[in-house]
Scaffold this motif. Sequence first.
Motif, PDB file in Angstrom:
ATOM      1  N   PRO A 116       0.818  -1.230   0.000  1.00 26.04           N
ATOM      2  CA  PRO A 116       0.000   0.000   0.000  1.00 26.04           C
ATOM      3  C   PRO A 116       0.848   1.275   0.000  1.00 26.04           C
ATOM      4  O   PRO A 116       0.533   2.239  -0.692  1.00 26.04           O
ATOM      5  CB  PRO A 116      -0.825  -0.115   1.294  1.00 26.04           C
ATOM      6  N   ARG A 117       1.934   1.284   0.764  1.00 29.48           N
ATOM      7  CA  ARG A 117       2.798   2.459   0.799  1.00 29.48           C
ATOM      8  C   ARG A 117       3.494   2.663  -0.540  1.00 29.48           C
ATOM      9  O   ARG A 117       3.649   3.795  -1.010  1.00 29.48           O
ATOM     10  CB  ARG A 117       3.825   2.335   1.931  1.00 29.48           C
ATOM     11  N   ALA A 118       3.910   1.583  -1.186  1.00 30.93           N
ATOM     12  CA  ALA A 118       4.565   1.685  -2.492  1.00 30.93           C
ATOM     13  C   ALA A 118       3.604   2.252  -3.534  1.00 30.93           C
ATOM     14  O   ALA A 118       3.991   3.107  -4.347  1.00 30.93           O
ATOM     15  CB  ALA A 118       5.093   0.323  -2.932  1.00 30.93           C
ATOM     16  N   VAL A 119       2.352   1.825  -3.521  1.00 32.41           N
ATOM     17  CA  VAL A 119       1.348   2.342  -4.450  1.00 32.41           C
ATOM     18  C   VAL A 119       1.117   3.828  -4.181  1.00 32.41           C
ATOM     19  O   VAL A 119       1.082   4.645  -5.108  1.00 32.41           O
ATOM     20  CB  VAL A 119       0.029   1.541  -4.355  1.00 32.41           C
ATOM     21  N   LYS A 120       0.987   4.198  -2.913  1.00 29.69           N
ATOM     22  CA  LYS A 120       0.758   5.598  -2.551  1.00 29.69           C
ATOM     23  C   LYS A 120       1.953   6.472  -2.933  1.00 29.69           C
ATOM     24  O   LYS A 120       1.778   7.567  -3.482  1.00 29.69           O
ATOM     25  CB  LYS A 120       0.472   5.718  -1.054  1.00 29.69           C
ATOM     26  N   THR A 121       3.161   6.006  -2.690  1.00 35.22           N
ATOM     27  CA  THR A 121       4.351   6.784  -3.021  1.00 35.22           C
ATOM     28  C   THR A 121       4.484   6.971  -4.523  1.00 35.22           C
ATOM     29  O   THR A 121       4.829   8.057  -5.004  1.00 35.22           O
ATOM     30  CB  THR A 121       5.612   6.116  -2.445  1.00 35.22           C
ATOM     31  N   SER A 122       4.191   5.926  -5.274  1.00 36.06           N
ATOM     32  CA  SER A 122       4.216   6.052  -6.728  1.00 36.06           C
ATOM     33  C   SER A 122       3.211   7.105  -7.175  1.00 36.06           C
ATOM     34  O   SER A 122       3.537   7.988  -7.976  1.00 36.06           O
ATOM     35  CB  SER A 122       3.908   4.714  -7.398  1.00 36.06           C
ATOM     36  N   HIS A 123       1.998   7.013  -6.663  1.00 31.10           N
ATOM     37  CA  HIS A 123       0.938   7.952  -7.054  1.00 31.10           C
ATOM     38  C   HIS A 123       1.254   9.380  -6.633  1.00 31.10           C
ATOM     39  O   HIS A 123       1.092  10.320  -7.400  1.00 31.10           O
ATOM     40  CB  HIS A 123      -0.399   7.521  -6.453  1.00 31.10           C
ATOM     41  N   ASP A 124       1.714   9.551  -5.404  1.00 34.54           N
ATOM     42  CA  ASP A 124       1.903  10.888  -4.831  1.00 34.54           C
ATOM     43  C   ASP A 124       3.197  11.577  -5.259  1.00 34.54           C
ATOM     44  O   ASP A 124       3.276  12.799  -5.220  1.00 34.54           O
ATOM     45  CB  ASP A 124       1.885  10.828  -3.304  1.00 34.54           C
TER      46      ASP A 124
END
Length: 146
Positions: A116-124
């Motif tokens: 979840p953090r990897a997805v959020k960091t990619s998006h943000d």
Amino acid sequence: MTDNNLRLVTVERTGAGHFTATNARGGTIAFGTGSDPDGADAFTPVELLLAAIGGCSAADVDVATSRHAEPGRFTVTVTGNKISDEHGNRMTDLAVTFSVAFPDGEPGDRARAILPRAVKTSHDRLCTVSRTVEIGTHVTATVADT
């Protein structure tokens, strides 16, 4: 801006409604209007945009998670609605959905925990493609002297 920052793709017309994009490393991809019954233009430009958004985020997330465990499944689905309004033709409601499975055990648990953090960091922050789409940037269109 330095040459290390510059990205370049050349698009050549190969036939009516058919094009080939070539990057600086010589990679190519054929695309078109989606009207070829034989599928030679398997992707339209809008589908390439969706693929670029998904591919950019997929690469970011893969780097972060696969160092812990090799995924058994790694699928990214990108959807959006093509509309035409007072702003012209455009895409709205873009959504990127990850479906990733890691093996049982401690390495898989670590990969699942950071997903979840990897997805959020990619998006943000990391995905250049989705960041550019979300923030927006001016596009200049000109005709070169021929």
